[in-house]
Design a protein around this motif. Structure first.
Motif, mmCIF file in Angstrom:
data_model
loop_
_atom_site.group_PDB
_atom_site.id
_atom_site.type_symbol
_atom_site.label_atom_id
_atom_site.label_comp_id
_atom_site.label_asym_id
_atom_site.label_seq_id
_atom_site.Cartn_x
_atom_site.Cartn_y
_atom_site.Cartn_z
ATOM 1 N N GLY A 400 37.289 46.880 42.476
ATOM 2 C CA GLY A 400 38.818 47.180 42.107
ATOM 3 C C GLY A 400 38.893 48.520 42.737
ATOM 4 N N LYS A 411 39.816 43.658 41.135
ATOM 5 C CA LYS A 411 39.845 42.368 42.082
ATOM 6 C C LYS A 411 38.433 41.681 41.807
ATOM 7 C CE LYS A 411 39.931 42.010 47.192
ATOM 8 N NZ LYS A 411 39.785 42.843 48.335
ATOM 9 N N THR A 478 41.079 34.807 45.622
ATOM 10 C CA THR A 478 40.982 36.251 45.354
ATOM 11 C C THR A 478 42.031 36.605 44.398
ATOM 12 O OG1 THR A 478 40.147 36.675 47.744
ATOM 13 C CG2 THR A 478 41.025 38.214 46.528
ATOM 14 N N THR A 480 43.977 39.614 41.993
ATOM 15 C CA THR A 480 44.033 40.822 41.528
ATOM 16 C C THR A 480 44.740 40.974 40.101
ATOM 17 O OG1 THR A 480 46.130 41.283 42.598
ATOM 18 C CG2 THR A 480 44.137 41.804 43.836
#
Ligand code: ADP
Length: 638
Positions: A400, A411, A478, A480
C-alpha cells in the motif's frame, strides 16, 4: 396487423378519438374530391355545349329565314345561294368546328340538306341527314346539342342545331354545326385534368397534414410503447436471472444439507456400531471413532458452506436496501492476514494448491477501517481463486502507499493459475446473480453473489477492484481500500482493546454461572447445553415462554437465552413478563434474543423490543462463548 390491433387496444381514449377523427377526415376528403370531380365534369360538358350553342345560334342569326324557307334545288349556284354560302363560310373559316350546313324538316324524323359547306365532300341538296334528338328539338324551334356522339360517313361528331325563323315566325330551317368527337373529348379531358390535378393536390396536402398530425399525436404513444417494450425485456431478463438464481440457490442449499444429513446418518450408524464394539472389543473402537471424527468434520464443513451462502444472501439484501453500515475501528492487519492464512490454507491444501501470502515489510500493522468487510472482500477473492484453480498456486500480495493526510491506500493482489475468464465475460463478472460458463463450472459451488457483494462493499469503502485474466492461464484481482493510519496515541488507547480480543478467544470457564435457555425446539436446548459443557456453566432449560417466566421468577439467572418464535407466548412477550415481574429473581438479568430470524433489520428490531443482545441461529460454540463472556458478570469468569 396483430401489432396494430394490440397498439389500438393499448392506446388511451384520447389517442383513439384523435385517430378516429383523422380517419374520418381522410375518408371525407377522398369522397369530397371524387364527387367534386364528377360534378365538375358535368359542368364542363355544359360549358362546352353552351359554347357550341353560342356558335350555332350566332351562325343561324345571320341567315335570312324567308330565303331559307323558299330554297329549292334549282337555287343551287344562284347569286343569292352563293351569298348565303359566303356568309356561312365566314363562320366555317374562322371558328373552331368541322362542318356547317343548313337543313330542312321533311317530317318529324326526316331532315334534308339544303346547303353543305364541306369543301371536300359536300352533301347534295336534298340528301338525307342523320336524325338525332337534338335535331328534332331544333326542328321544333329550340336550339340543342347532341349529348351523345353519333357517327356518319364523315366521321364521329357532336352537333349543335339552331332553328332559323321566317318573317311569319315559323321554323324555316335549321343551321347545324358539327364538332368532332375528338375535339369535344379533348376539351373535356383538358378541363377535367386541371380539376383532377387540383383535387389531387388538395388530397395529398390533407393526407400529409393528417399524417403529420398522426405522427405528432402518436409519437409519445409510440415512444411510451417502445419504452414499455424495453422495460418488459429488461424485466424479463431480470426475472430470468432471478429464477436462475433461485434454482441455483436451491441447489446450493440442498448440497450442504444433503452432506450434513448424510454424514450425520453415518455418525449415528458408526456410533451404534461403536457401542456394540466397545462391549466386545474396546480397542476396535479406535477405528470407529476416527470415522466418526471424519464424518463430523465433513458435517461441520457442509454447515459452514450453508451458513456462508445464507450470509451472502443476507449481506446482498442488506446492501441492496442500503442498510449495510460500515464499522470503522483500529485493527491489526497481521491478525487479519493470520486468520485468512488459517482458513484458506486448509482449502488450498485439500486441492493440492500452493498458497502464499506476501506482505510488504513497510505495511503499518495497525490500520483503521472496517475490518470485517475488508476481510470479507479478501476472503471472497481468495476463495474464488481457490475454487476456480485446479493446479498450481494462489497468492495474496499486500502492500500500500501513504496518501494525503492520514490516509493509507491498502492494496491487495490475488493471483491464481486457474481456469481464467474469457475477455468477453469480464464485464459480466460483477453483475448480480451472474455465474460464468455455467456448464463448465456446474460442479463448483457458488451463488454468483460473491463478486457483486465484493464490488458493493468496495464502493461503500471508496475502494476499487480490477481484474486481469488470461483464459486458461489464470486471473489477477487487484483491490485498493483507503484506510486510516492510526497515530501512536490512538494505538496506545486501543492497545487494550486490541489485546483483549485474542484474550477473549481462549476457552470460557464460568462454573459459578447459571443461565436459562428457552426454546420450543428441544434439540436447540440440547445443543446449547452440549456446547457449554466444557465451560462449567449450569444451563437450565425451558420449552415454553410460560415455563421460562415461572423459572425466572424463582431462580436468579446470570443470563437468559431466549428463542423468539414459540407457540402461545413468543420471545418478546416472555421477555416483557420477566421484566414486569418486579419481584422475580431474574427481572433484571440480561436477556439475549436467540433466533433464526436474521433478515435485514431483525437485530435492530429485537434490540428495540428490549433485548440486551441478539444472536442469530445457527450458533457455534465459539460465538456462544463470546456472547456469554460479554454478558456474564465479570466476577464469575475464570
Ligand atoms: P460464485 O458464487 O459463482 O463464485 P462470484 O460472484 O464470486 O460467484 O463469481 C462470479 C463468477 O465469476 C464465477 O461464477 C466464475 O465464473 C467467475 N470467477 C470469479 N473468480 C474467478 C477466478 N479467480 N477465476 C476464474 N473465474 C472466476
Amino acid at each position: 396487423m396483430t401489432l396494430l390491433k394490440r397498439r389500438w387496444r393499448e392506446s388511451g381514449i384520447s389517442t383513439k378519438i384523435i385517430l378516429l377523427m383523422q380517419a374520418v377526415l381522410l375518408v371525407t376528403s377522398i369522397l369530397f374530391c371524387t364527387v367534386s370531380i364528377y360534378r365538375a365534369r358535368t359542368d364542363i360538358k355544359r360549358a362546352i355545349w353552351r359554347r357550341m350553342l353560342d356558335i350555332v345560334n350566332c351562325a343561324a342569326a345571320s341567315v335570312d329565314g324567308d330565303y331559307l324557307a323558299d330554297l329549292s334545288a334549282d337555287d343551287v349556284g344562284t347569286k343569292e345561294y352563293n351569298d348565303l354560302y359566303k356568309k356561312l363560310a365566314v363562320f366555317r373559316d374562322n371558328v373552331d368546328f368541322e362542318y356547317i350546313y343548313s337543313l330542312r324538316k321533311v317530317d318529324d324524323h326526316n331532315y334534308i340538306f339544303t346547303m353543305d359547306l364541306d369543301p371536300e365532300d359536300p352533301a347534295a341538296f336534298g340528301d338525307e341527314v342523320l336524325f338525332t334528338e337534338a335535331l328534332a328539338k331544333a326542328g321544333n324551334g329550340t336550339s340543342a346539342v347532341d349529348e351523345e356522339a353519333y357517327e356518319d360517313k364523315w366521321g364521329e361528331f357532336y352537333s349543335a342545331y339552331s332553328p332559323v325563323f321566317d318573317s311569319s315566325g315559323k321554323v324555316a330551317g335549321v343551321i347545324a354545326v358539327d364538332f368532332s368527337a375528338d375535339w369535344f373529348d379533348s376539351q373535356l379531358s383538358a378541363q377535367t385534368r386541371t380539376n383532377v390535378i387540383s383535387f389531387a393536390i388538395i388530397l395529398v396536402i390533407s393526407l400529409l397534414v393528417s399524417a403529420v398530425l398522426s405522427l405528432i399525436t402518436l409519437r409519445p404513444f409510440v415512444k411510451a410503447q417502445e419504452q414499455l417494450l424495453e422495460e418488459k425485456v429488461r424485466a424479463e431478463g431480470a426475472n430470468r436471472a432471478k429464477s436462475d438464481f433461485l434454482a441455483n440457490m436451491s441447489h446450493e442449499i440442498r448440497t450442504p444439507i444433503n452432506a450434513m444429513m448424510g454424514m450425520n446418518e453415518m455418525i449415528l450408524r458408526e456410533t451404534r456400531q461403536m457401542r456394540d464394539i466397545i462391549e466386545t472389543n474396546p480397542y476396535g473402537a479406535i477405528e470407529s471413532s476416527s470415522n466418526i471424527l471424519t464424518y463430523a468434520s465433513d458435517c461441520e464443513n457442509a454447515g459452514q458452506n450453508l451458513i456462508a451462502i445464507i450470509n451472502d444472501i443476507l449481506d446482498f439484501s442488506k446492501i441492496e436496501e442500503g442498510r449495510m453500515d460500515l464499522v470503522e475501528a483500529p485493527y491489526k492487519i497481521s491478525s487479519l492476514l493470520k486468520e485468512l492464512r488459517e482458513t484458506i490454507s486448509i482449502k488450498a491444501d485439500d486441492k493440492g494448491l500452493e498458497f502464499f501470502i506476501n506482505v510488504d515489510d513497510d505495511l503499518p500493522d495497525v490500520l483503521c477501517g472496517d475490518e470485517v468487510r475488508t476481510r470479507q472482500v479478501l476472503t471472497n477473492l481468495i476463495n474464488n481463486a481457490v475454487k476456480y484453480t485446479e493446479h498450481g498456486f494462489v497468492s495474496l500480495t499486500v502492500n500500500g502507499e501513504k496518501k494525503a493526510g492520514d490516509t493509507f491506500l491498502l492494496k491487495a493482489v490475488v493471483r491464481d493459475s486457474g481456469i481464467g475468464i474469457k475477455h468477453e465475460d469480464l464485464q459480466k463478472l460483477f453483475k448480480r446473480f451472474s455465474r460464468l460458463e455455467m456448464e463448465r463450472n456446474s460442479t463448483l459451488e457458488g451463488t454468483g453473489l460473491g463478486l457483486v457483494i465484493t464490488q458493493r462493499l468496495l464502493d461503500m469503502m471508496n475502494g476499487t477492484v480490477e481484474v486481469e485474466s488470461e483464459y486458461g492461464k489464470g486471473s489477477v484481482f487487484t483491490v485498493t481500500i483507503p484506510q486510516r493510519i492510526v497515530s501512536e496515541d490512538e494505538q496506545d488507547e486501543n492497545a487494550a482493546q486490541l489485546k483483549s480480543e485474542p484474550d477473549r478467544s481462549g476457552p470460557l470457564r464460568a462454573p459459578e454461572a447459571r443461565i436459562l435457555a428457552v426454546d420450543d425446539t428441544r434439540v436447540n436446548l440440547t445443543l446449547v447445553t452440549a456446547l457449554l459443557q466444557d465451560t462449567g456453566i449450569t444451563v437450565d432449560t425451558a420449552l415454553s415462554g410460560a415455563d421460562a417466566v415461572a423459572m425466572a421468577h424463582r431462580t436468579h439467572y446470570d443470563t437468559i437465552l431466549m428463542d423468539q418464535r414459540m407457540p402461545e407466548m413468543d420471545g418478546v412477550e416472555t421477555l416483557k413478563l420477566i421484566r414486569l415481574d418486579a419481584g422475580g429473581a431474574s427481572a433484571a438479568s440480561p436477556v439475549i434474543c436467540f433466533t433464526a430470524d436474521a433478515v435485514v433489520g431483525a437485530k435492530e428490531r429485537y434490540l428495540a423490543e428490549g433485548f440486551d443482545d441478539y444472536m442469530s441461529k445457527p450458533i457455534t460454540g465459539y460465538a456462544l462463548e463470546e456472547m456469554l463472556a460479554k454478558h456474564l458478570p465479570q466476577t464469575k469468569l475464570k
